[in-house]
Design an enzyme around this catalytic site. Structure first.
Site, PDB file in Angstrom:
ATOM      1  N   ASP A 185      10.009  37.128 -11.498  1.00  0.00           N
ATOM      2  CA  ASP A 185      10.470  35.701 -11.108  1.00  0.00           C
ATOM      3  C   ASP A 185       9.213  35.239 -10.216  1.00  0.00           C
ATOM      4  O   ASP A 185       9.117  35.670  -9.121  1.00  0.00           O
ATOM      5  CB  ASP A 185      11.521  35.415 -10.133  1.00  0.00           C
ATOM      6  CG  ASP A 185      11.803  34.194  -9.623  1.00  0.00           C
ATOM      7  OD1 ASP A 185      10.590  33.354  -9.773  1.00  0.00           O
ATOM      8  OD2 ASP A 185      13.012  33.534  -9.850  1.00  0.00           O
ATOM      9  N   HIS A 186       8.030  34.740 -10.720  1.00  0.00           N
ATOM     10  CA  HIS A 186       6.750  34.478 -10.216  1.00  0.00           C
ATOM     11  C   HIS A 186       6.623  33.843  -8.998  1.00  0.00           C
ATOM     12  O   HIS A 186       5.977  33.951  -8.073  1.00  0.00           O
ATOM     13  CB  HIS A 186       5.584  34.231 -11.197  1.00  0.00           C
ATOM     14  CG  HIS A 186       5.748  32.577 -11.342  1.00  0.00           C
ATOM     15  ND1 HIS A 186       6.564  31.943 -12.181  1.00  0.00           N
ATOM     16  CD2 HIS A 186       4.800  31.543 -10.757  1.00  0.00           C
ATOM     17  CE1 HIS A 186       6.268  30.797 -12.122  1.00  0.00           C
ATOM     18  NE2 HIS A 186       5.279  30.622 -11.441  1.00  0.00           N
ATOM     19  N   HIS A 248      13.838  30.473 -10.436  1.00  0.00           N
ATOM     20  CA  HIS A 248      12.787  29.921  -8.970  1.00  0.00           C
ATOM     21  C   HIS A 248      13.652  29.354  -7.878  1.00  0.00           C
ATOM     22  O   HIS A 248      13.576  29.738  -6.958  1.00  0.00           O
ATOM     23  CB  HIS A 248      11.823  29.110  -9.605  1.00  0.00           C
ATOM     24  CG  HIS A 248      10.973  29.611 -10.736  1.00  0.00           C
ATOM     25  ND1 HIS A 248      10.714  30.882 -10.772  1.00  0.00           N
ATOM     26  CD2 HIS A 248      10.419  28.807 -11.642  1.00  0.00           C
ATOM     27  CE1 HIS A 248      10.110  31.217 -11.777  1.00  0.00           C
ATOM     28  NE2 HIS A 248       9.782  29.931 -12.411  1.00  0.00           N
TER      29      HIS A 248
HETATM   30  C1  BG6 Z   1       7.600  28.385 -15.126  1.00  0.00           C
HETATM   31  C2  BG6 Z   1       8.407  27.641 -15.894  1.00  0.00           C
HETATM   32  O1  BG6 Z   1       8.564  29.533 -14.802  1.00  0.00           O
HETATM   33  O2  BG6 Z   1       7.304  27.951 -13.888  1.00  0.00           O
HETATM   34  C3  BG6 Z   1       7.487  26.407 -16.262  1.00  0.00           C
HETATM   35  O3  BG6 Z   1       9.003  28.076 -17.400  1.00  0.00           O
HETATM   36  C4  BG6 Z   1       6.959  25.715 -15.022  1.00  0.00           C
HETATM   37  O4  BG6 Z   1       8.333  25.366 -16.937  1.00  0.00           O
HETATM   38  C5  BG6 Z   1       6.330  26.826 -14.187  1.00  0.00           C
HETATM   39  O5  BG6 Z   1       6.030  24.603 -15.174  1.00  0.00           O
HETATM   40  C6  BG6 Z   1       6.197  26.390 -12.593  1.00  0.00           C
HETATM   41  O6  BG6 Z   1       5.437  27.204 -12.099  1.00  0.00           O
HETATM   42  P1  BG6 Z   1       4.333  27.020 -10.909  1.00  0.00           P
HETATM   43  O7  BG6 Z   1       3.886  28.064 -10.230  1.00  0.00           O
HETATM   44  O8  BG6 Z   1       3.375  26.040 -11.559  1.00  0.00           O
HETATM   45  O9  BG6 Z   1       5.116  26.117  -9.814  1.00  0.00           O
END
Ligand code: BG6
Length: 505
Positions: A185-186, A248
């Site tokens: 989960d980045h 997230h």
């Molecule tokens: C991803 C989603 O996990 O996270 C995307 O699939 C989203 O739809 C993105 O745009 C948002 O990540 P960040 O790091 O740009 O806030």
């Protein structure tokens, strides 16, 4: 270049090596780790994909990606040359067992040459539908037998609902041990997200206030200006609830709500986080409309440019029922949080790109100041800015200078950009390094993923069974649908106004 002493010789095999994630995120992250001397002396990156590339062509394409997407800008050609000599590519049909036999041979040949204990990382940067098939093949080929040194990294979405996630977990756990699986989960790799734990558990100041006696409610907003871009095909199967809230936003909520861990050992932290998810009060199908709101963008204006409605985006059904905005309210049934509402909201094509957590404290129990002094009075807020500005803000009352007693809200601000001059690593740098070093703290365990799905299933099922009658219900460039305002207004509260006053910085 000095190498990382913690990570052992490593071969990273990327399934989906010719895809977008590798191009935009993984390779810039690996190159930055190289520049920071965090890769081991012996490492190799092996890209596998459907496209036909010779090694040199592949490296050239990755070089372009790094120049375009790395936080450090264009790569120094000499350093890139050295780094890219560690990269190879192989066109592959992931469904063919013979391919895995060859892969095993290649990996073993490298291991023999290095004469070192080797960590094997298999990164599945591929559509969710083929995770199971690749896992089975990796298992059958005997590529992942070493529990301590063979790891598999899985991108989200992990499953499509509770049932599919449970089935996938079962299947994967029949091939790998849990400690070999790194479910990404980045958001958990983001600097400011990691700092939530430092803020809560390395300071004695806040923890005594961190409960139902002092906190009125918690809000988490992840708002994006971008639309679905070229991901319409995927997004149609997901929607905002699955794409963002299931992972997230619920993970951010866990970091806010968890009990202090005894240590930062991976399982200790993950136990405390899953306790939060397991304590979320279930919503019945009849109550869904009081706890969840969905929206879909129509056409509108973003930064002065006219943008399409969601239903007109590429690969999107002209009558799509997919939500591009979701808000969700929940309660956590434990001593700390009883009856404190948590409000989550996220959406695409909104006015701002901003991720922010607001802890709204209760009002003072007795206001001794006369009414005319307190016209602008607000209860205290703690605002954790995740992105794009990174920082922590405490809003409190102060006397405005002058002969009269006038109270106004002011901010105390910790701002990353003015406090630190060093660059901030991207989430994928942190996470890839953790996989190499075998630290699973920031990754999702099977039970966490399932608990998160379990919370949302009543909403998912209710929405699927009752297509929205008013989509699109917000214009691109606005703050989302009116129903989201109503969700929180019913409780006598309101969403924090975005963006913050920049002058207050
Ligand atoms: C991803 C989603 O996990 O996270 C995307 O699939 C989203 O739809 C993105 O745009 C948002 O990540 P960040 O790091 O740009 O806030």
């Amino acid at each position: 270049m000095a190498e990382n002493k913690h990570a052992e010789a490593t071969i990273i095999t990327i399934f989906g090596g010719s895809g977008d994630l590798t191009w935009r995120k993984l390779m810039p992250a690996l190159f930055n780790l190289y520049l920071d001397n965090r890769l081991p002396e012996h490492f190799h990156i092996h890209g596998l994909g459907r496209q036909n590339y010779a090694d040199t062509e592949y490296r050239k394409r990755l070089h372009e990606g790094v120049n375009k997407f790395s936080r450090r800008g264009k790569a120094n050609p000499k350093i890139w040359e050295k780094f890219s000599s560690h990269i190879s590519y192989c066109p592959a049909d992931f469904a063919k067992p013979a391919f895995y036999t060859k892969l095993k041979k290649d990996i073993e040949a490298m291991e023999k040459e290095w004469e070192k204990p080797i960590t094997r990382i298999f990164y599945l940067a591929i559509p969710p539908g083929i995770i199971e098939m690749i896992s089975i093949n990796l298992g059958k080929a005997g590529l992942v037998k070493d529990v301590l040194k063979n790891r598999v990294v899985v991108e989200k979405p992990f499953g499509h609902d509770l049932q599919s996630a449970t089935t996938l977990n079962k299947k994967m756990l029949s091939i790998f041990k849990e400690c070999q699986i790194y479910r990404i989960d980045h958001y958990l790799g983001k600097e400011t997200v990691q700092n939530i734990m430092a803020f809560r558990f390395a300071n004695a100041l806040f923890e005594p206030l961190w409960n139902r006696n002092f906190i009125d409610h918690v809000q988490i907003t992840v708002s994006e200006k971008i639309g679905v871009e070229d991901r319409g095909g995927y997004y149609e199967t997901a929607g905002a609830l699955r794409d963002m809230i299931q992972n997230h936003l619920l993970q951010l909520a866990c970091l806010i709500a968890m009990e202090p861990p005894l240590s930062f050992a991976a399982d200790e932290v993950r136990n405390k986080k899953v306790d939060v998810l397991n304590a979320v009060r279930p919503v019945t199908p009849q109550e869904v409309h009081n706890f969840a709101v969905r929206g879909q963008y129509g056409e509108g204006w973003i930064e002065g440019k006219k943008v399409k409605a969601y239903r007109d985006e590429k690969n999107v059904d002209a009558h799509s029922n997919t939500e591009t905005f979701a808000a969700f309210k929940f309660f956590i049934d434990n001593w700390r949080w009883q009856n404190v509402p948590f409000y989550l909201r996220t959406g695409k094509r909104l006015q701002e790109t901003i991720s922010v957590i607001t802890i709204q404290f209760r009002p003072v129990p007795h206001m001794a100041f006369p009414e005319e002094s307190t016209e602008n009075w607000q209860p205290n807020k703690l605002i954790l800015n995740i992105q794009p500005d990174m920082g922590i803000r405490i809003r409190f009352q102060a006397k405005r200078p002058g002969l009269d007693m006038h109270l106004i809200p002011v901010d105390m601000l910790f701002d990353y950009s003015s406090t630190y001059t060093t660059g901030t690593p991207e989430a994928y740098e942190t996470l890839l390094l953790d996989v190499m070093e075998g630290d699973a703290t920031l990754f999702m365990r099977a039970d966490q993923v399932e608990a998160a799905w379990r919370i949302l299933m009543p909403v998912i099922n209710t929405w699927a069974g009752n297509p929205s009658v008013n989509f699109p219900n917000y214009s691109a460039g606005m703050q989302g649908p009116e129903d989201a305002e109503a969700l929180i207004a019913r409780d006598g509260k309101s969403w924090i106004a975005l963006p913050f006053d920049k002058k207050k910085k």
